[in-house]
Write an enzyme that holds these catalytic residues in place. Structure first.
Site, mmCIF file in Angstrom:
data_model
loop_
_atom_site.group_PDB
_atom_site.id
_atom_site.type_symbol
_atom_site.label_atom_id
_atom_site.label_comp_id
_atom_site.label_asym_id
_atom_site.label_seq_id
_atom_site.Cartn_x
_atom_site.Cartn_y
_atom_site.Cartn_z
ATOM 1 N N GLN A 73 -8.912 -5.826 -8.600
ATOM 2 C CA GLN A 73 -9.167 -4.328 -8.560
ATOM 3 C C GLN A 73 -8.913 -3.803 -9.879
ATOM 4 O OE1 GLN A 73 -6.748 -1.041 -6.935
ATOM 5 N NE2 GLN A 73 -8.426 -0.926 -5.264
ATOM 6 N N CYS A 103 -6.868 5.688 -5.444
ATOM 7 C CA CYS A 103 -5.626 5.897 -5.868
ATOM 8 C C CYS A 103 -5.188 7.419 -6.114
ATOM 9 C CB CYS A 103 -5.088 5.071 -7.296
ATOM 10 S SG CYS A 103 -3.583 5.282 -7.505
HETATM 11 C C1 LIG Z 1 3.075 0.608 -2.703
HETATM 12 C C2 LIG Z 1 1.549 0.779 -2.579
HETATM 13 C C3 LIG Z 1 0.927 0.423 -3.766
HETATM 14 C C4 LIG Z 1 -0.744 0.602 -3.454
HETATM 15 N N1 LIG Z 1 -1.421 0.248 -4.677
HETATM 16 C C5 LIG Z 1 -2.709 0.539 -4.337
HETATM 17 C C6 LIG Z 1 -3.547 -0.090 -5.552
HETATM 18 O O1 LIG Z 1 -3.139 -0.566 -6.482
HETATM 19 N N2 LIG Z 1 -4.859 0.002 -5.311
HETATM 20 C C7 LIG Z 1 -5.166 0.581 -4.136
HETATM 21 O O2 LIG Z 1 -6.634 0.723 -3.969
HETATM 22 N N3 LIG Z 1 -4.545 1.225 -3.133
HETATM 23 C C8 LIG Z 1 -3.186 1.195 -3.208
HETATM 24 N N4 LIG Z 1 -2.649 1.310 -2.277
HETATM 25 C C9 LIG Z 1 -3.080 1.738 -1.125
HETATM 26 C C10 LIG Z 1 -3.357 0.820 -0.074
HETATM 27 O O3 LIG Z 1 -4.360 -0.196 -0.357
HETATM 28 C C11 LIG Z 1 -3.863 1.252 1.426
HETATM 29 O O4 LIG Z 1 -5.145 2.125 1.030
HETATM 30 C C12 LIG Z 1 -2.927 2.309 2.131
HETATM 31 O O5 LIG Z 1 -1.355 1.660 1.940
HETATM 32 C C13 LIG Z 1 -3.219 2.776 3.306
HETATM 33 O O6 LIG Z 1 -3.171 1.300 4.003
HETATM 34 P P1 LIG Z 1 -2.050 0.825 5.016
HETATM 35 O O7 LIG Z 1 -1.581 2.056 5.806
HETATM 36 O O8 LIG Z 1 -2.565 -0.503 5.754
HETATM 37 O O9 LIG Z 1 -0.885 0.661 4.108
HETATM 38 C C14 LIG Z 1 -0.996 1.178 -2.414
HETATM 39 C C15 LIG Z 1 -0.205 1.698 -1.121
HETATM 40 C C16 LIG Z 1 0.969 1.293 -1.331
HETATM 41 C C17 LIG Z 1 1.906 1.737 -0.251
#
Ligand SMILES: Cc1cc2nc3c(=O)[nH]c(=O)nc-3n(C[C@H](O)[C@H](O)[C@H](O)COP(=O)(O)O)c2cc1C
Length: 328
Positions: A73, A103
């Site tokens: 990504q 993000c």
């Molecule tokens: C610690 C952390 C780091 C994340 N880093 C990224 C990232 O680098 N790129 C991205 O597109 N989303 C990032 N996200 C978002 C996740 O990919 C995802 O969209 C979000 O956590 C919601 O999904 P979930 O409820 O399954 O965690 C991050 C989320 C968390 C909690």
């Protein structure tokens, strides 16, 4: 397992490990892959740092054979730099390039990257075109539902992306302004699905078989992207996948298998990061131990220990009595 194609890349399963900065490094991706997952995605890679070959960024974007196919990504706001970063990652072995337009972090949106791009669709379009034109591998895009509740323009961005040649989309069902508050709106993801004919992966708050089923029903998505649910449970995606394709639920691995997995994960973090791995791995050890008897004291001990081999001993000392108790 439901196979799905993202352009020329066919995935064995339609459930994907979401990109998470500070979490989905190579050791974690490889571990999740060993249990079973359709695709793993790197942490967000800053395009500018990639182009300047920053050492940390190159390490973050490196892929190993066992985790293929892997998606890298990239984030950024300059079309030529994003295009160069995409090309470099293709040369370095990425099977897919994912563009970050989701993000919410202040330091990212203040640099006009990440979800800030949802506020300027013309600029977003120029970045997408540049990246798609720069590589011969498929390009995907991850977004939120919009900047805020009043401007939920994910369907519009999705259509633009599809028209520019993007091969699949992932939608986190929150706006940028929500950050991680409230709950993901899986119904809204269905409006993105209606707007395009490329695969759409639904994301946000999927932590169990039940939430996976409900999310698929409400979003009508082609696949799922799962992030925080995998904390301390690298086997979760495989459990969900298994249930969705067979209708039977796999139990959690027994404690002894969990111990093997934790030790394997820990050793691979030490191998990957060297001494720094001791600190970086602490959060994972905390997640693995959540809810277990004596976890508080265990966490406090590992958080003070700076020698990786001694931490390995603490891990064994914590889990062995639990394994014995289960066997009794
Ligand atoms: C610690 C952390 C780091 C994340 N880093 C990224 C990232 O680098 N790129 C991205 O597109 N989303 C990032 N996200 C978002 C996740 O990919 C995802 O969209 C979000 O956590 C919601 O999904 P979930 O409820 O399954 O965690 C991050 C989320 C968390 C909690």
């Amino acid at each position: 397992m439901t196979a799905i194609s993202i352009g020329s890349v066919t995935l064995d399963s339609n459930i994907v490990l979401a990109p998470m900065a500070g979490v989905t490094d190579m050791p974690f991706r490889r571990l999740v892959k060993s249990f079973g997952v359709g695709l793993v995605v790197s942490e967000m890679i800053a395009s500018l740092a990639m182009v300047y070959a920053a050492r940390k960024t190159l390490k973050m974007s490196s892929c190993c054979r066992e985790e293929q196919p892997m998606s890298v990504q990239i984030a950024g706001y300059q079309a030529d730099i994003m295009a160069q970063a995409a090309r470099l990652n293709e040369q370095r072995g990425a099977a897919i390039i994912d563009i970050n337009m989701g993000c919410p972090a202040k330091k990212v949106v203040n640099g006009q990257s990440g979800s800030a791009l949802m506020r300027d669709l013309d600029h977003a379009k120029s970045l997408i075109k540049a990246v798609v034109g720069a590589v011969s591998i498929p390009v995907t895009l991850k977004m939120r539902t919009g900047w805020d509740h009043e401007t939920r323009n994910a369907p519009e961005l999705a259509k633009i992306a599809e028209d520019c040649g993007v091969m699949a989309l992932a939608v986190h069902g929150r706006t940028r302004c929500q950050f991680y508050k409230g709950s993901a709106d899986w119904d809204f993801i269905a409006t993105v699905k209606d707007a395009v004919s490329i695969p759409v992966f639904a994301n946000g708050d999927i932590t169990s078989i039940e939430t996976a089923k409900e999310c698929l029903k409400r979003s009508n998505a082609d696949g799922l992207l799962i992030g925080r649910g995998t904390y301390g449970r690298p086997w979760l995606i495989n459990q969900i996948d298994h249930y969705l394709s067979t209708g039977t639920a796999l139990p959690d691995p027994d404690m002894s298998t969990q111990l093997d997995c934790i030790l394997r994960h820990y050793q691979s973090m030490l191998d990957f990061y060297g001494e720094q791995g001791v600190k970086i791995a602490r959060k994972h050890l905390g997640w693995y131990s959540k809810g277990l008897f004596g976890a508080c004291e265990y966490r406090s001990a590992i958080n003070q220990e700076t020698d990786g081999q001694k931490v390995m001993t603490l891990i064994r000392e914590f889990y062995t009595p639990l394994i014995e108790r289960m066997a009794a």
